[in-house]
Write a protein that holds these residues in place. Structure first.
Motif, PDB file in Angstrom:
ATOM      1  N   ALA A  92       0.839  -1.212   0.000  1.00 18.30           N
ATOM      2  CA  ALA A  92       0.000   0.000   0.000  1.00 18.30           C
ATOM      3  C   ALA A  92       0.869   1.256   0.000  1.00 18.30           C
ATOM      4  CB  ALA A  92      -0.927  -0.005   1.217  1.00 18.30           C
ATOM      5  N   LEU A  93       1.951   1.178   0.754  1.00 18.19           N
ATOM      6  CA  LEU A  93       2.884   2.308   0.815  1.00 18.19           C
ATOM      7  C   LEU A  93       3.507   2.564  -0.563  1.00 18.19           C
ATOM      8  CD1 LEU A  93       3.896   4.131   3.041  1.00 18.19           C
ATOM      9  CD2 LEU A  93       5.732   2.494   3.489  1.00 18.19           C
ATOM     10  N   SER A  94       3.882   1.497  -1.246  1.00 16.34           N
ATOM     11  CA  SER A  94       4.443   1.652  -2.605  1.00 16.34           C
ATOM     12  C   SER A  94       3.428   2.298  -3.536  1.00 16.34           C
ATOM     13  CB  SER A  94       4.832   0.295  -3.196  1.00 16.34           C
ATOM     14  OG  SER A  94       5.775  -0.321  -2.398  1.00 16.34           O
ATOM     15  N   LEU A  95       2.179   1.851  -3.408  1.00 11.82           N
ATOM     16  CA  LEU A  95       1.118   2.414  -4.250  1.00 11.82           C
ATOM     17  C   LEU A  95       0.939   3.909  -3.928  1.00 11.82           C
ATOM     18  CD1 LEU A  95      -1.048   1.800  -6.370  1.00 11.82           C
ATOM     19  CD2 LEU A  95      -2.494   0.873  -4.568  1.00 11.82           C
ATOM     20  N   ALA A  96       0.955   4.230  -2.638  1.00 12.23           N
ATOM     21  CA  ALA A  96       0.832   5.641  -2.222  1.00 12.23           C
ATOM     22  C   ALA A  96       1.973   6.462  -2.812  1.00 12.23           C
ATOM     23  CB  ALA A  96       0.841   5.747  -0.699  1.00 12.23           C
ATOM     24  N   GLN A  97       3.183   5.911  -2.737  1.00 12.15           N
ATOM     25  CA  GLN A  97       4.338   6.647  -3.259  1.00 12.15           C
ATOM     26  C   GLN A  97       4.243   6.807  -4.779  1.00 12.15           C
ATOM     27  OE1 GLN A  97       7.427   4.360  -1.340  1.00 12.15           O
ATOM     28  NE2 GLN A  97       7.409   5.663   0.478  1.00 12.15           N
ATOM     29  N   ALA A  98       3.767   5.761  -5.454  1.00 12.49           N
ATOM     30  CA  ALA A  98       3.617   5.821  -6.914  1.00 12.49           C
ATOM     31  C   ALA A  98       2.618   6.900  -7.324  1.00 12.49           C
ATOM     32  CB  ALA A  98       3.186   4.462  -7.452  1.00 12.49           C
ATOM     33  N   CYS A  99       1.663   7.182  -6.445  1.00 17.32           N
ATOM     34  CA  CYS A  99       0.627   8.182  -6.749  1.00 17.32           C
ATOM     35  C   CYS A  99       0.898   9.513  -6.062  1.00 17.32           C
ATOM     36  CB  CYS A  99      -0.739   7.671  -6.313  1.00 17.32           C
ATOM     37  SG  CYS A  99      -1.154   6.103  -7.052  1.00 17.32           S
ATOM     38  N   ASP A 100       2.039   9.598  -5.355  1.00 17.67           N
ATOM     39  CA  ASP A 100       2.402  10.828  -4.649  1.00 17.67           C
ATOM     40  C   ASP A 100       1.355  11.219  -3.602  1.00 17.67           C
ATOM     41  OD1 ASP A 100       3.944  13.042  -3.997  1.00 17.67           O
ATOM     42  OD2 ASP A 100       3.021  14.314  -5.523  1.00 17.67           O
ATOM     43  N   LEU A 101       0.807  10.229  -2.913  1.00 23.73           N
ATOM     44  CA  LEU A 101      -0.123  10.490  -1.820  1.00 23.73           C
ATOM     45  C   LEU A 101       0.606  10.285  -0.500  1.00 23.73           C
ATOM     46  CD1 LEU A 101      -3.320   8.667  -3.156  1.00 23.73           C
ATOM     47  CD2 LEU A 101      -2.979  11.135  -2.960  1.00 23.73           C
ATOM     48  N   THR A 102       0.326  11.146   0.465  1.00 20.83           N
ATOM     49  CA  THR A 102       0.978  11.083   1.774  1.00 20.83           C
ATOM     50  C   THR A 102       0.121  10.270   2.740  1.00 20.83           C
ATOM     51  OG1 THR A 102       1.936  13.261   1.414  1.00 20.83           O
ATOM     52  CG2 THR A 102       1.840  12.493   3.695  1.00 20.83           C
ATOM     53  N   PRO A 103       0.652   9.175   3.291  1.00 21.00           N
ATOM     54  CA  PRO A 103      -0.142   8.368   4.231  1.00 21.00           C
ATOM     55  C   PRO A 103      -0.353   9.071   5.563  1.00 21.00           C
ATOM     56  CG  PRO A 103       1.664   7.070   3.293  1.00 21.00           C
ATOM     57  CD  PRO A 103       1.941   8.511   2.974  1.00 21.00           C
ATOM     58  N   VAL A 104      -1.580   8.991   6.050  1.00 20.23           N
ATOM     59  CA  VAL A 104      -1.954   9.632   7.313  1.00 20.23           C
ATOM     60  C   VAL A 104      -2.759   8.651   8.166  1.00 20.23           C
ATOM     61  CG1 VAL A 104      -2.020  11.943   6.295  1.00 20.23           C
ATOM     62  CG2 VAL A 104      -4.117  10.570   6.366  1.00 20.23           C
ATOM     63  N   TYR A 105      -2.936   9.005   9.444  1.00 18.61           N
ATOM     64  CA  TYR A 105      -3.870   8.297  10.312  1.00 18.61           C
ATOM     65  C   TYR A 105      -4.508   9.347  11.217  1.00 18.61           C
ATOM     66  CZ  TYR A 105      -0.179   8.520  13.879  1.00 18.61           C
ATOM     67  OH  TYR A 105       0.773   8.960  14.768  1.00 18.61           O
ATOM     68  N   PHE A 106      -5.472   8.940  12.004  1.00 22.69           N
ATOM     69  CA  PHE A 106      -6.215   9.909  12.807  1.00 22.69           C
ATOM     70  C   PHE A 106      -6.154   9.562  14.290  1.00 22.69           C
ATOM     71  CE2 PHE A 106      -7.740  10.788   8.642  1.00 22.69           C
ATOM     72  CZ  PHE A 106      -8.189  12.098   8.662  1.00 22.69           C
ATOM     73  N   VAL A 107      -5.931  10.604  15.099  1.00 25.36           N
ATOM     74  CA  VAL A 107      -5.964  10.479  16.554  1.00 25.36           C
ATOM     75  C   VAL A 107      -6.937  11.534  17.068  1.00 25.36           C
ATOM     76  CG1 VAL A 107      -4.648  10.579  18.700  1.00 25.36           C
ATOM     77  CG2 VAL A 107      -3.538   9.761  16.609  1.00 25.36           C
ATOM     78  N   GLY A 108      -7.953  11.113  17.793  1.00 24.80           N
ATOM     79  CA  GLY A 108      -8.942  12.074  18.295  1.00 24.80           C
ATOM     80  C   GLY A 108      -9.557  12.884  17.154  1.00 24.80           C
ATOM     81  N   ARG A 109      -9.747  12.227  16.018  1.00 28.32           N
ATOM     82  CA  ARG A 109     -10.338  12.816  14.806  1.00 28.32           C
ATOM     83  C   ARG A 109      -9.415  13.854  14.132  1.00 28.32           C
ATOM     84  NH1 ARG A 109     -15.869  12.246  14.475  1.00 28.32           N
ATOM     85  NH2 ARG A 109     -15.366  12.308  12.258  1.00 28.32           N
ATOM     86  N   GLN A 110      -8.161  13.930  14.588  1.00 29.56           N
ATOM     87  CA  GLN A 110      -7.203  14.858  13.978  1.00 29.56           C
ATOM     88  C   GLN A 110      -6.248  14.080  13.078  1.00 29.56           C
ATOM     89  OE1 GLN A 110      -7.279  18.327  14.524  1.00 29.56           O
ATOM     90  NE2 GLN A 110      -9.195  17.712  15.507  1.00 29.56           N
ATOM     91  N   MET A 111      -6.015  14.583  11.898  1.00 35.99           N
ATOM     92  CA  MET A 111      -5.129  13.907  10.950  1.00 35.99           C
ATOM     93  C   MET A 111      -3.669  14.046  11.367  1.00 35.99           C
ATOM     94  SD  MET A 111      -5.255  14.356   6.856  1.00 35.99           S
ATOM     95  CE  MET A 111      -3.966  15.536   6.568  1.00 35.99           C
ATOM     96  N   LYS A 112      -2.948  12.938  11.311  1.00 37.02           N
ATOM     97  CA  LYS A 112      -1.506  12.952  11.580  1.00 37.02           C
ATOM     98  C   LYS A 112      -0.785  12.338  10.386  1.00 37.02           C
ATOM     99  CE  LYS A 112      -2.002  13.488  16.219  1.00 37.02           C
ATOM    100  NZ  LYS A 112      -1.575  14.688  16.916  1.00 37.02           N
ATOM    101  N   ILE A 113       0.303  12.920  10.010  1.00 35.76           N
ATOM    102  CA  ILE A 113       1.115  12.348   8.933  1.00 35.76           C
ATOM    103  C   ILE A 113       1.834  11.117   9.480  1.00 35.76           C
ATOM    104  CG2 ILE A 113       3.013  12.767   7.297  1.00 35.76           C
ATOM    105  CD1 ILE A 113       0.861  14.776   6.720  1.00 35.76           C
ATOM    106  N   MET A 114       1.776  10.026   8.747  1.00 34.87           N
ATOM    107  CA  MET A 114       2.479   8.811   9.169  1.00 34.87           C
ATOM    108  C   MET A 114       3.972   9.009   8.920  1.00 34.87           C
ATOM    109  SD  MET A 114       1.122   5.136   7.874  1.00 34.87           S
ATOM    110  CE  MET A 114      -0.662   5.238   7.887  1.00 34.87           C
ATOM    111  N   GLU A 115       4.773   8.691   9.919  1.00 37.41           N
ATOM    112  CA  GLU A 115       6.223   8.791   9.700  1.00 37.41           C
ATOM    113  C   GLU A 115       6.690   7.480   9.112  1.00 37.41           C
ATOM    114  OE1 GLU A 115       8.373  10.352  13.005  1.00 37.41           O
ATOM    115  OE2 GLU A 115       6.908  11.961  13.231  1.00 37.41           O
ATOM    116  N   VAL A 116       7.191   7.570   7.888  1.00 39.05           N
ATOM    117  CA  VAL A 116       7.506   6.363   7.141  1.00 39.05           C
ATOM    118  C   VAL A 116       8.971   6.401   6.732  1.00 39.05           C
ATOM    119  CG1 VAL A 116       6.922   5.014   5.109  1.00 39.05           C
ATOM    120  CG2 VAL A 116       5.164   6.373   6.221  1.00 39.05           C
ATOM    121  N   ASP A 117       9.676   5.282   6.924  1.00 38.19           N
ATOM    122  CA  ASP A 117      11.073   5.189   6.431  1.00 38.19           C
ATOM    123  C   ASP A 117      11.032   5.118   4.921  1.00 38.19           C
ATOM    124  OD1 ASP A 117      11.825   5.064   9.046  1.00 38.19           O
ATOM    125  OD2 ASP A 117      11.708   2.877   9.092  1.00 38.19           O
ATOM    126  N   LYS A 118      11.777   6.006   4.281  1.00 38.27           N
ATOM    127  CA  LYS A 118      11.782   5.998   2.807  1.00 38.27           C
ATOM    128  C   LYS A 118      12.799   4.979   2.303  1.00 38.27           C
ATOM    129  CE  LYS A 118       8.858   9.379   2.227  1.00 38.27           C
ATOM    130  NZ  LYS A 118       8.255  10.438   1.591  1.00 38.27           N
TER     131      LYS A 118
END
Ligand SMILES: [Zn+2]
Ligand SMILES: [Zn+2]
Length: 262
Positions: free
Chosen positions: A236-262
């Motif tokens: 999924a991460l590869s697909l996100a990178q291929a599409c230039d989408l930044t993976p995120v998740y939510f804490v308390g309904r607030q969006m957080k950028i996922m810290e991902v090793d490139k």
């Protein structure tokens, strides 16, 4: 850290995994996780099949929650359920509310009868049309789940198996533009990412979402078994990178950028 933001445990009637097993599996895989039990108000085949005691869910899961174990809900949206869905989304302090389409025209996409007597084109237009209607309604959710859910169950094969932008370019654009205007990430669901044709089919959809201005995606396994927690997150991460989408998740309904090793 990678986050698996979509999985089902004790409170989803179709799940075979306990909360404790999911938490242990995520820990073992060194990923964060969000439990997203099914809430589908007025399910066509059985109105109460996908609802549950949310107070009980909170009282059991909340003590186990921390910065890597989060509490969410997957709300199955139908065009007639907007008010009820919003009420549920706001009934408890969820970390994450995932919006899904499991039904169109009060028919269950899982059931073969859903497609009977209709052409593929009619089904695609109805699916996108109902999705658009839901997104135009007054709702409260954080991300749009598994755009390819329909491809799991519909009867079409070969080149007809995947959703294609050219099937209904204007409707796809309308759907994506609504998500983008409401700043809703699109989920990359890992269920079908072991299938090269599925990945090839999804790529242009996610690229179009990006091209229209979408920036963010969530990654979710949709696990119903402990063996599937975190499954194919790297794909999924590869697909996100291929599409230039930044993976995120939510804490308390607030969006957080996922810290991902490139
Ligand atoms: Zn779902
Ligand atoms: Zn799910």
């Amino acid at each position: 850290m990678l986050f698996d933001t979509h999985m089902h445990c004790d409170y989803s009637c179709d799940s075979h995994m306990q909360l404790a097993d999911a938490i242990a599996a995520a820990k073992e895989a060194q990923i964060g996780m969000t439990v997203t039990e099914h809430w589908d108000y007025d399910y066509p085949t059985n109105p109460d099949a996908f609802t549950f005691d949310i107070d009980d869910y909170f009282s059991r899961l909340q003590p186990l929650c921390n910065d890597k174990v989060l509490i969410g809900i997957e709300i199955g949206m139908q065009t007639h359920t907007a008010a009820a869905d919003k009420k549920i989304a706001q009934s408890h302090v969820f970390d994450y509310v995932l919006g899904s389409i499991h039904c169109i025209g009060r028919r269950d996409l899982y059931e073969p009868e859903c497609y009977a007597g209709r052409t593929r084109q009619q089904i695609v237009e109805e699916f996108l049309g109902d999705s658009i209607t839901c997104l135009e309604q007054d709702r409260d959710f954080d991300a749009f789940a598994h755009i390819d859910y329909i491809c799991r169950y519909w009867p079409y094969t070969g080149a007809e198996r995947e959703l294609r932008l050219e099937d209904a370019p204007e409707l796809f654009d309308k759907l994506f533009n609504l998500l983008i205007a409401k700043e809703k990430p699109i989920e990359i669901n890992t269920r079908r990412l072991d299938d090269a044709a599925a990945v090839a089919g999804l790529l242009p959809l996610y690229k179009r979402y990006r091209q229209l201005g979408g920036k963010y995606c969530t990654l979710g396994s949709d696990a119903h078994y402990k063996e599937h927690v975190g499954r194919r997150l790297n794909e999924a991460l590869s697909l996100a990178q291929a599409c230039d989408l930044t993976p995120v998740y939510f804490v308390g309904r607030q969006m957080k950028i996922m810290e991902v090793d490139k």
